[in-house]
Design a protein around this motif. Structure first.
Motif, mmCIF file in Angstrom:
data_model
loop_
_atom_site.group_PDB
_atom_site.id
_atom_site.type_symbol
_atom_site.label_atom_id
_atom_site.label_comp_id
_atom_site.label_asym_id
_atom_site.label_seq_id
_atom_site.Cartn_x
_atom_site.Cartn_y
_atom_site.Cartn_z
ATOM 1 N N MET A 188 25.848 -31.022 -23.930
ATOM 2 C CA MET A 188 25.460 -32.412 -23.970
ATOM 3 C C MET A 188 24.705 -33.040 -25.217
ATOM 4 O O MET A 188 24.759 -33.913 -25.607
ATOM 5 N N ASP A 210 14.796 -27.111 -29.084
ATOM 6 C CA ASP A 210 15.532 -26.120 -28.070
ATOM 7 C C ASP A 210 14.417 -24.811 -28.101
ATOM 8 O O ASP A 210 13.802 -24.607 -29.159
ATOM 9 N N ARG A 215 21.754 -20.675 -29.697
ATOM 10 C CA ARG A 215 22.409 -21.992 -29.686
ATOM 11 C C ARG A 215 21.723 -22.901 -30.730
ATOM 12 O O ARG A 215 22.812 -23.572 -31.177
ATOM 13 N N THR A 315 19.991 -42.604 -17.256
ATOM 14 C CA THR A 315 21.393 -42.980 -16.813
ATOM 15 C C THR A 315 21.979 -41.982 -16.422
ATOM 16 O O THR A 315 21.812 -40.413 -16.463
ATOM 17 N N GLY A 317 26.126 -40.858 -15.924
ATOM 18 C CA GLY A 317 27.439 -41.319 -16.178
ATOM 19 C C GLY A 317 27.474 -42.517 -17.048
ATOM 20 O O GLY A 317 26.542 -43.104 -17.369
HETATM 21 N N1 LIG Z 1 23.117 -38.398 -17.577
HETATM 22 C C1 LIG Z 1 24.590 -37.944 -17.555
HETATM 23 O O1 LIG Z 1 25.241 -38.732 -17.466
HETATM 24 C C2 LIG Z 1 24.750 -36.494 -17.299
HETATM 25 C C3 LIG Z 1 26.088 -36.043 -17.877
HETATM 26 C C4 LIG Z 1 26.401 -34.698 -17.661
HETATM 27 C C5 LIG Z 1 25.412 -33.802 -17.621
HETATM 28 N N2 LIG Z 1 24.085 -34.142 -17.538
HETATM 29 C C6 LIG Z 1 22.799 -33.161 -17.856
HETATM 30 O O2 LIG Z 1 22.402 -33.289 -18.907
HETATM 31 C C7 LIG Z 1 21.789 -31.912 -19.005
HETATM 32 C C8 LIG Z 1 22.248 -31.378 -20.280
HETATM 33 O O3 LIG Z 1 23.506 -30.818 -19.995
HETATM 34 P P1 LIG Z 1 23.856 -29.402 -20.857
HETATM 35 O O4 LIG Z 1 25.513 -29.195 -20.208
HETATM 36 O O5 LIG Z 1 23.989 -29.548 -22.493
HETATM 37 O O6 LIG Z 1 22.861 -28.608 -20.403
HETATM 38 P P2 LIG Z 1 22.433 -26.865 -20.532
HETATM 39 O O7 LIG Z 1 21.775 -26.421 -19.602
HETATM 40 O O8 LIG Z 1 23.630 -26.308 -21.251
HETATM 41 O O9 LIG Z 1 21.400 -27.274 -21.730
HETATM 42 C C9 LIG Z 1 20.206 -27.529 -21.840
HETATM 43 C C10 LIG Z 1 19.457 -26.810 -22.938
HETATM 44 O O10 LIG Z 1 18.131 -27.051 -22.580
HETATM 45 C C11 LIG Z 1 17.348 -25.836 -23.242
HETATM 46 N N3 LIG Z 1 16.104 -25.735 -22.557
HETATM 47 C C12 LIG Z 1 15.691 -25.545 -21.383
HETATM 48 N N4 LIG Z 1 14.421 -25.516 -21.013
HETATM 49 C C13 LIG Z 1 13.879 -25.863 -22.404
HETATM 50 C C14 LIG Z 1 12.504 -26.216 -22.796
HETATM 51 N N5 LIG Z 1 11.482 -26.052 -21.840
HETATM 52 N N6 LIG Z 1 12.481 -26.672 -24.213
HETATM 53 C C15 LIG Z 1 13.226 -26.640 -24.751
HETATM 54 N N7 LIG Z 1 14.818 -26.747 -24.643
HETATM 55 C C16 LIG Z 1 14.847 -26.076 -23.258
HETATM 56 C C17 LIG Z 1 18.200 -24.729 -22.890
HETATM 57 O O11 LIG Z 1 17.982 -23.560 -23.792
HETATM 58 C C18 LIG Z 1 19.516 -25.287 -23.170
HETATM 59 O O12 LIG Z 1 20.135 -25.166 -24.579
HETATM 60 C C19 LIG Z 1 21.939 -31.344 -17.832
HETATM 61 O O13 LIG Z 1 20.744 -31.486 -16.964
HETATM 62 C C20 LIG Z 1 23.153 -31.900 -17.193
HETATM 63 O O14 LIG Z 1 23.016 -31.874 -15.695
HETATM 64 C C21 LIG Z 1 23.754 -35.783 -17.667
#
Ligand SMILES: NC(=O)c1ccc[n+]([C@@H]2O[C@H](COP(=O)([O-])OP(=O)(O)OC[C@H]3O[C@@H](n4cnc5c(N)ncnc54)[C@H](O)[C@@H]3O)[C@@H](O)[C@H]2O)c1
Length: 420
Positions: A188, A210, A215, A315, A317
């Motif tokens: 995302m 990150d 990554r 938000t 979705g």
């Molecule tokens: N708001 C929305 O509509 C929506 C839609 C889809 C997903 N999401 C959410 O968005 C988030 C991101 O999704 P994703 O698939 O990319 O998740 P992901 O878990 O693959 O990526 C998260 C990233 O955060 C990094 N991270 C974790 N802890 C950290 C820290 N303390 N400091 C820096 N980096 C850190 C990880 O290394 C990873 O690269 C998830 O929580 C997911 O549930 C929200």
């Protein structure tokens, strides 16, 4: 029409079954699914079964079809929609229908519509709510990704800024401003970088942090600093893992002015606090990540809320307009969310993939529903290709496309993968 689908019967009870779809009524549409991408929300629905808000109580007798990120082609159109939709048209859908206040959604609540199927019946409410969206692009997988991309588009639109002495909220990120995307190289986060660089309203600076070096490197090769510079955006990648004062390092990149727009992409309290610390005057903090815990909390500086107009949005979705914007930007080649995909598979790989999703590394898992294929990481194509010529060719194709899934790979798969 016979369909083959992944149906949910109860908690972690997913079954692949072939059954007869009912003949369509005058206000319904019969469609073929080509691709469905797996979402963490599928895993949550399967884990919770009927305890999930969108899943009906009687799935043990009337199972639902799983999957809500799908793309396919229209096969037959009921009389009511004949002027609007044509056989052969490609489509995607906005699953968050909100029909008459109900939470029912394709992929969670319906017996005959869901993405993990070969054929589906689209009920009238999807068309009534303009949630059946024509897709004019060539690649089906991009149509599937329109849903997750729409979440990113929506969240950019939800940002807002104010002017001193005015109570009007100006929606969107600050043009030419400073953006930080924290925890920004998951699937995302990559989408958020893509949109920051390629949408019409551009920031001047985008800092992506990150703690995962591999990554970060992949992100920097997909969305390079040079490419962003061509779009007039200064892009900086920062690994905050070893940093003693990450907030200070982030602020220095703005000459201590702070950030206008900060996105938090992981549900981690210290990260929310870091985001709050780096906000500039009128800075907008976006808590994009969905926490599992209902009591998730973090400390916020309310002195700055009062005197510096800092504020928070969140938000979950996107809406139908966000979906349309995603589809249009993909059709025009402005957004390319291929980088989100790290695995491909067939319908038979869906149950295990969904149930075990949190422990499978990588990004999005993309399923071609008419084929029998194990879940396979793009990174493993080379190894698999040593024994299997099908994966050998897919490996050659993805290598030509910077290691990414592509239209060429999709077309090869659809021609050569084993059908069930
Ligand atoms: N708001 C929305 O509509 C929506 C839609 C889809 C997903 N999401 C959410 O968005 C988030 C991101 O999704 P994703 O698939 O990319 O998740 P992901 O878990 O693959 O990526 C998260 C990233 O955060 C990094 N991270 C974790 N802890 C950290 C820290 N303390 N400091 C820096 N980096 C850190 C990880 O290394 C990873 O690269 C998830 O929580 C997911 O549930 C929200």
């Amino acid at each position: 029409m016979k369909t083959r689908a992944v149906r949910l019967y109860g908690k972690n009870d997913l079954r692949i079954e072939e059954f007869e779809l009912p003949a369509i009524k005058d206000d319904e549409i019969l469609a073929k699914i080509v691709t469905n991408s797996v979402c963490m929300s599928d895993h949550k629905a399967v884990e919770q079964g009927s305890d999930h808000k969108r899943v009906p109580k009687d799935i043990d007798k009337n199972p639902v079809i799983l999957g809500h990120e799908f793309c396919g082609e229209i096969v037959e159109v009921g009389k009511k929609w004949k002027n609007q939709f044509k056989v052969g048209n490609k489509f995607s859908i906005q699953p968050a229908l909100n029909y008459k206040g109900s939470l029912d959604a394709p992929g969670y609540s319906y017996q005959y519509i869901g993405g993990d199927a070969t054929y589906i019946v689209i009920p009238s409410e999807v068309m009534e709510l303009n949630c059946l969206l024509p897709y004019k692009g060539e690649a089906f997988f991009l149509g599937s990704l329109a849903e997750p991309v729409s979440c990113i588009v929506g969240t950019y639109h939800a940002m807002y800024h104010t002017k001193n002495g005015s109570y009007v909220h100006h929606m969107g990120i600050k043009e030419g401003g400073n953006v930080a995307i924290l925890a920004g190289v998951g699937p995302m986060g990559l989408g958020a970088i893509d949109y920051a660089i390629h949408a019409d309203r551009k920031p001047g600076l985008v800092v992506v942090t990150d703690i995962d070096e591999a990554r970060l490197k992949r992100a920097a090769s997909l969305y390079s600093v040079e490419e962003a510079a061509k779009e007039g955006v200064r892009l900086v990648y920062l690994n905050t893992k070893e940093s003693v004062h990450p907030a200070q390092a982030l602020l220095e990149l703005t000459h201590n002015v702070g950030y206008d727009d900060v996105f938090v992409m992981a549900p981690v309290a210290p990260l929310v606090e870091q985001a709050d610390t780096i906000l500039g005057r009128d800075g907008c903090l976006n808590f994009f990540a969905g926490p599992n815990r209902t009591d998730f909390k973090a400390t916020i500086n309310f002195y700055n809320v009062h005197y510096a107009s800092t504020h928070i949005v969140g938000t979950s979705g996107g809406n139908t307009e966000d979906m349309s914007e995603s589809l249009t930007m993909m059709e025009q080649g402005k957004l390319n969310p291929s980088s989100m995909i790290t695995h491909i598979g067939g319908l038979d790989a869906v149950p295990e993939t969904v149930i075990n999703l949190p422990s499978i590394p990588g990004g999005k898992k993309l399923m071609y529903t008419h084929y029998t294929l194990p879940l396979t990481a793009i990174a493993d194509f080379e190894e698999k290709g040593k024994k299997d010529p099908f994966f050998k060719v897919l490996d050659e194709i993805t290598k030509r496309h910077n290691g990414l899934w592509s239209l060429e790979a999709e077309q090869y798969l659809m021609k050569h993968a084993p059908k069930h």
